[in-house]
Motif scaffolding. Structure first.
Motif, PDB file in Angstrom:
ATOM      1  N   ARG A  56       0.827  -1.214   0.000  1.00  0.00           N
ATOM      2  CA  ARG A  56       0.000   0.000   0.000  1.00  0.00           C
ATOM      3  C   ARG A  56       0.858   1.261   0.000  1.00  0.00           C
ATOM      4  N   ARG A  82      -3.324   3.038   0.611  1.00  0.00           N
ATOM      5  CA  ARG A  82      -4.042   2.848  -0.637  1.00  0.00           C
ATOM      6  C   ARG A  82      -3.436   1.641  -1.351  1.00  0.00           C
ATOM      7  N   TYR A 110      -8.873   1.479   0.098  1.00  0.00           N
ATOM      8  CA  TYR A 110      -8.304   2.364   1.123  1.00  0.00           C
ATOM      9  C   TYR A 110      -8.522   1.721   2.491  1.00  0.00           C
TER      10      TYR A 110
END
Length: 592
Positions: A193, A211, A220
């Motif tokens: 992420r 994200r 998210y």
């Protein structure tokens, strides 16, 4: 004595600084802030400025928050200042205890762990393994300086990255929300992420958002609730937005991290976002501390419109004349990031400046899907509008909102009838008696004179407007006598005025004019001066509408120069009177 940071933050939030300092310093409005002569050194020209959460003297350098002000102005110790402010705010000061000290130590330790993780995520973004994440951020139009300023990073693709890199025990990483207990032992909470550090209003790291790159859900992900982090009380980007808003930037509420960062990149540094949750009362309280009119700018899709409506309905309860909200509605397929990139900063800035008032936007949102083509549908819609206005606890403002919302519905109905609604209609012709406009005007003039005879305490505020009226002869002489009496009277009493008129031989005329209105009941006699003045202006406006509009404009200028409760109340009164005159609601002269 060591006190928990959350308690001190809550104490500051519950202590309006302008009100606290205003007890000792005469403050006047200076733009969005207030200023006065410094209480800590002698000065004749004000250089002491009071903001929402701190004060600063540009003369002697005095600076601080609510606690500092009590300490400096009263010579109180830190503990004494806290105890006094806490008593006023209805808070209980935490007792000093080993447990409280341990909580404070643990929170500081957790923040240190999160700062170490933030540094590690930043480092990994610039390694070959972070190339895809860096390309994603640059593909979103972010410059290197923006990526660095917001501390963006890369979590790493594998598990156990932080445990191996930081040398911090798994228990501490779990407590900080960076790891979680898996079936086979602790695992990283974030992996694969792009990482967004989440900071509190003081800039302290309290959690992260991530994200996901590639396929998978959720796209998210926010960190879990911890001793430092609560989604319902935290706004992403608040630490940076505070300074920007204080410098004049608009406070803009958007939906996500990238919207905040993209707007900052485009020059709109006052953007913040809730963290995967709808706006809460705590969020609104924080927003209003920064700006009296934050602007909501959610995505233009159906979900964004629903979120905006929920936020508006939540905010209504707490609205006041100096605490409102604006909602900027984007095209259907846009979010703030995409709109700015396509249309440019100038277009978005123009939209921000032209953001409509909450009443207009609320009407539009409530109207979506409502049946306004039938009497039943319009009646149901009107009830919904009135119910929305009724939720406002400030009763004068609730009345203003009800008038604004219902007036717009009536205006829409008049336009529909004026256009024939696609169906030509033949006006019904009924015999009507001729209207004697001059007789009606004279009756209203006598009514206004009678009201001032009964309530001469209104004369100081109404003398100028009263003097502008064309009065019948039996009132003109009374007006001149009343004006002469006003400037020599010791007390503005009706009995004293009538004695004065008796001495001038005008008592019979005064009694005849006074009979224009019947004796009031005890309830109506107890009406406030502001209510009586409103009634007077409603009838006055039917004789001189242009002058009433001028009175409204002049009071608006006074309010802008001096934001006092009295000026606010009179402004609302005049606007209400004007609205009623325009709608011809004041057709009963005896309403006074």
């Amino acid at each position: 004595m060591s006190l928990p940071a959350p308690f001190l933050d809550e104490l500051r939030v519950r202590t309006p600084l302008p009100a606290l300092i205003g007890r000792r310093v005469r403050l006047e409005r200076s733009g969005r802030d207030q200023k006065g002569c410094c209480p800590f050194h002698n000065e004749k020209t004000p250089s002491f400025y009071v903001y929402d959460d701190h004060y600063h003297c540009f003369g002697c350098g005095a600076h601080g928050d609510a606690i500092s002000f009590v300490m400096q102005s009263e010579g109180a110790s830190f503990v004494e200042a806290v105890e006094r402010l806490a008593a006023e705010a209805g808070l209980e000061v935490p007792k000093p205890s080993p447990e409280a000290a341990e909580v404070a130590r643990r929170e500081a330790d957790l923040s240190d762990v999160l700062e170490a993780a933030a540094a590690e995520y930043r480092r990994r973004l610039l390694l070959p393994e972070g190339a895809a994440a860096l390309a994603y951020l640059r593909g979103r139009g972010l410059a290197n300086a923006t990526i660095e300023r917001f501390g963006l990073g890369w979590s790493g693709e594998g598990r156990g990255v932080l445990l191996a890199s930081l040398g911090i025990g798994a228990d501490r990483l779990i407590e900080a929300g960076l790891m979680k207990q898996g079936e086979r032992g602790p695992v990283d909470y974030f992996f694969n992420r792009v990482m967004f550090p989440i900071r509190d209003r003081r800039g302290r790291a309290i959690s992260f958002g991530g994200r996901l790159l590639g396929d998978g859900q959720p796209k998210y992900l926010n960190g879990p609730e911890t001793a430092l982090f609560s989604k319902r009380q935290t706004l992403y980007g608040l630490d940076r937005a505070r300074e920007a808003v204080r410098g004049g930037a608009a406070l803009i509420v958007v939906e996500g991290y990238m919207d905040v960062i993209a707007l900052a990149e485009a020059g709109f540094a006052g953007a913040v976002a809730p963290l995967g949750t709808a706006l809460t009362e705590a969020h609104l309280t924080e927003l209003w501390r920064l700006s009296p009119r934050p602007i909501l700018c959610f995505d233009g899709d159906a979900a964004g419109r629903r979120a905006a409506l929920r936020s508006a309905e939540l905010a209504l309860k707490a609205l006041t004349p100096d605490r409102s909200l604006a909602i900027l509605r984007l095209p259907e397929r846009d979010d703030p990031d995409s709109y700015v990139r396509r249309e440019g900063t100038a277009s978005f800035g123009a939209m921000i400046k032209a953001a409509p008032g909450l009443a207009d936007t609320l009407f539009d949102m409530l109207a979506e899907g409502a049946d306004r083509a039938t009497p039943e549908g319009r009646a149901a819609f009107r009830k919904r509008l009135e119910a929305a206005a009724h939720t406002i606890e400030d009763r004068s403002l609730a009345g203003e909102y009800r008038s604004a919302l219902v007036d717009r519905l009536f205006a829409e109905k008049r336009r529909s009838f004026g256009a024939g609604n696609g169906k030509p209609t033949r006006p019904v012709s009924l015999p009507r008696p001729p209207i004697d406009a001059e007789a009606i005007a004279q009756r209203r003039a006598r009514l206004l004179t009678a009201m001032l005879l009964r309530h001469p305490e209104l004369l100081p505020d109404l003398e100028e407007a009263f003097g502008s009226l064309a009065l019948p002869e039996d009132c003109a002489g009374l007006r001149a006598a009343m004006s002469a009496w006003l400037h020599g009277a010791e007390t503005l009493d009706s009995s004293d005025l009538l004695n004065h008129l008796t001495q001038l031989g005008l008592r019979d005329n005064a009694d005849r004019i006074g009979a224009t209105i019947p004796q009031r009941s005890a309830t109506k006699e107890a009406a406030s001066l502001l209510e009586l003045e409103a009634s007077w202006y409603e009838n006055y406006g039917l004789l001189n509408l242009d002058r009433l509009r001028e009175e409204c404009a002049e009071q608006e200028r006074r309010l802008a120069q001096n934001m006092t409760h009295e000026n606010q109340a009179k402004h609302i009164m005049l606007i209400t009177a004007l609205n009623r005159v325009v709608r011809c609601d004041s057709d009963d002269p005896d309403a006074a």
